[in-house]
Structure formats: C-alpha cells, structure tokens
Design an enzyme around this catalytic site. Sequence first.
Site, PDB file in Angstrom:
ATOM      1  N   LYS A  71       0.830  -1.214   0.000  1.00 17.40           N
ATOM      2  CA  LYS A  71       0.000   0.000   0.000  1.00 17.40           C
ATOM      3  C   LYS A  71       0.861   1.259   0.000  1.00 17.40           C
ATOM      4  CE  LYS A  71      -2.314  -1.458   3.648  1.00 17.40           C
ATOM      5  NZ  LYS A  71      -1.897  -2.879   3.685  1.00 17.40           N
ATOM      6  N   THR A  72       1.873   1.289   0.850  1.00 20.82           N
ATOM      7  CA  THR A  72       2.768   2.453   0.895  1.00 20.82           C
ATOM      8  C   THR A  72       3.551   2.575  -0.400  1.00 20.82           C
ATOM      9  OG1 THR A  72       3.002   2.177   3.294  1.00 20.82           O
ATOM     10  CG2 THR A  72       4.631   3.560   2.189  1.00 20.82           C
ATOM     11  N   ASP A 116      -0.780   6.608   6.725  1.00 24.57           N
ATOM     12  CA  ASP A 116      -0.910   5.178   6.986  1.00 24.57           C
ATOM     13  C   ASP A 116      -1.763   4.966   8.246  1.00 24.57           C
ATOM     14  OD1 ASP A 116      -0.548   2.520   6.535  1.00 24.57           O
ATOM     15  OD2 ASP A 116       1.499   2.419   7.334  1.00 24.57           O
ATOM     16  N   THR A 165      -5.495  -1.357   7.090  1.00 27.54           N
ATOM     17  CA  THR A 165      -5.763  -2.794   7.075  1.00 27.54           C
ATOM     18  C   THR A 165      -7.150  -3.079   7.633  1.00 27.54           C
ATOM     19  OG1 THR A 165      -4.717  -3.020   9.246  1.00 27.54           O
ATOM     20  CG2 THR A 165      -3.318  -3.367   7.313  1.00 27.54           C
ATOM     21  N   ARG A 224       5.871  -8.717   0.907  1.00 21.47           N
ATOM     22  CA  ARG A 224       6.804  -8.409   1.992  1.00 21.47           C
ATOM     23  C   ARG A 224       7.439  -9.693   2.544  1.00 21.47           C
ATOM     24  NH1 ARG A 224       4.112  -5.160   6.600  1.00 21.47           N
ATOM     25  NH2 ARG A 224       4.222  -3.501   5.038  1.00 21.47           N
TER      26      ARG A 224
END
Length: 343
Positions: A71-72, A116, A165, A224
């Site tokens: 997302k980032t 975030d 999330t 990740r």
Amino acid sequence: MSDYTEEERILAQEALGDEENRDNLIRPHLLEEFQGQSEVKDNLSVFISAARQRKDALDHVFISGPPGLGKTTLAGIMANELGVEFKVTSAPALDKPKDLAGLLSTIPDRTVFFIDEIHRLKPAIEEMLYIAMEDYALDWIIGQGPAARNIRIPIPPFTLIGATTKPGRVSSPLFTRFGINVRMNYYSTEELGQIVIRTAHLLDIPIEKDAALLLAKCSRGTPRIANRLVKRMRDYAQIDGDGIITADIVASGLTRLKIDGLGLEEIDREILRTIIKKYSGGPVGAETLAISVGEGIDSLEDFYEPYLIQMGFIKRTPRGRVATALAYEHLRIEMNEDQRFLF
C-alpha cells in the site's frame, strides 16, 4: 564501554546504509515495475494520466488490504507517476490538530499526502481533514471565549492517500470523501514468483526458477514475506551452498525456519493445534484464543487469521473460531465422530 573500534563502527553504519539502499532498490517506483494487482494498476493508470493532462491534483485515494501487500509502495508510485512531492505520515503520529495543520500548510501544489493506518485518526484531526479534502482549506480558531474567532487558511490542492488494514473502522464521513477506492488482494503464486525473481535480480542473487516458485508458494500471498524469505535464503546459500539459491537450499532453509509447504509458520500451526486440542475444534473466542497462544488480539485478527481463513483452515462463526476438516488433515490429527458431524 563498547568493544568495537571506531573503524568497525563506521563499517557497521555503512553496512546498515547499504541494506537500506537495497531495500529502496527493490521497491518499485513506477506502475510498470509493480507486479500483480493488474486491475488496480489499469484503473490508476487512467486516473493518473487524466489528472496529469488536466494538470489537476489527483482525486483522494483510499487504499485497503492486508499488511505487506504494497500500500505504501503504491502511494509512492502514484506520486512518482504524477511527478509531484510525496509526504508520508501515519495516523498515530498526528497527535493534535496543529500537527496536521503544520504539514498541510507547507506542502507544494498537488502534493501526494500519505497517511498510513488512517483508521486510527483522532476525531478532532479527522474533522479538520474533512474541510482540507473538500475545500483545500484549514479552519483555525484564534483566541478563547467570547473573543474567539475562526480563520480559514487556504492550502494548495493536494491528493490525500489513506491506507488501512481495517477499512471497517474508518468512519463513513471520512470514507465518502475519497474519490478513488482501491482494494488490494493477496497475490497469486505466479505473481509472487515474478516478485521473487525480480528481487533476487536487483539484489544480485542467483536463483533457480523452481526455487523461486517454491518460495512463492510459501509467501502467504504477500510480497513483503516473499522479499524477506529471499534475503534469508541468500544467507543459507552463502554459508551452506555456493551462493546460488536452489530448490534444495530453499527446502532446507524453510525447514530450519519452521515454515511448511503452504507458508504456515510455527505460530500458525500453534493456533490450529490450540483450537483443535484445547477447545475440541472450537468454537473459541478471539480473545481467549489470543491469550492461549500468547499473541495480541490485533496480531491474531490482522495477520494470522486472514491467511488461515483464506486457506480454509479456520472459519469465523457467531460463537467464535472453528477449525475446519482441512486443518485436521494438514496437521495430521484424526477427527472424532462429533467433529466429523460438524462438517
């Protein structure tokens, strides 16, 4: 007193800087470099191109999805594609309205402003954000009591990108102010395989295709985790092999890390064993389960459960979590007659 020499400290700092540079190297910077999420990329490409042609700020973007899906990274890519400044913060870092005002009052035109964990914004900051998103202005109260007055401070047009999330915890007034809604999903094995090969190439790590596929299968649909496993297999290949990540190196490394063929780690198996053995297969409440396995309830619900549910090992019911027949089969635990009846 430290046992390290000045030269050793300098070398350690340089090594840390090199590792940070490598992490930045493997992070995609353009949409064409971003693997997977094809529908998301196709839509964003249209929205970004249109905004650039009009020389307008891109509409505000809401990104949701499980941790580790990028997302980032995607927010940074949007800023790069738009050719504008990228400013990053997180909701817990915005403690008071003046923190938000300080950031927004100094941004250049069309800046991409990324928040975030946006579901954790405090109400006062969220209310200030409403006006900033719609009117590109900040309302600020000067003075106290009867002498207090409201001043509206204009700010440059900007794009707010909020990531979370837990989209269900974002208030409706805030959510409806986003013009673009992006939902990121877990990656397929093929997409993760491409990510593993790309990461290995950028880090100059030789890797065999079957080894990359094996790593992809064990990465829980999450880039990740895939990137983390590539680095760990690099270590095993360097010490136990000839520097090449082979299928044998991966199989041995995963065994030593206690990761099975479906990507389940020891804590995942412990969650399943706890439901099956301590609570007769369930149902068991999330809080009770979290205490039983020694994890926080947020970690259980946000990180472990989504993958276990996606794989069909547990299901949520009104009464709590229940282990499925697949969980018994995976752990090689025999079901009794009462448990068989449930399925």
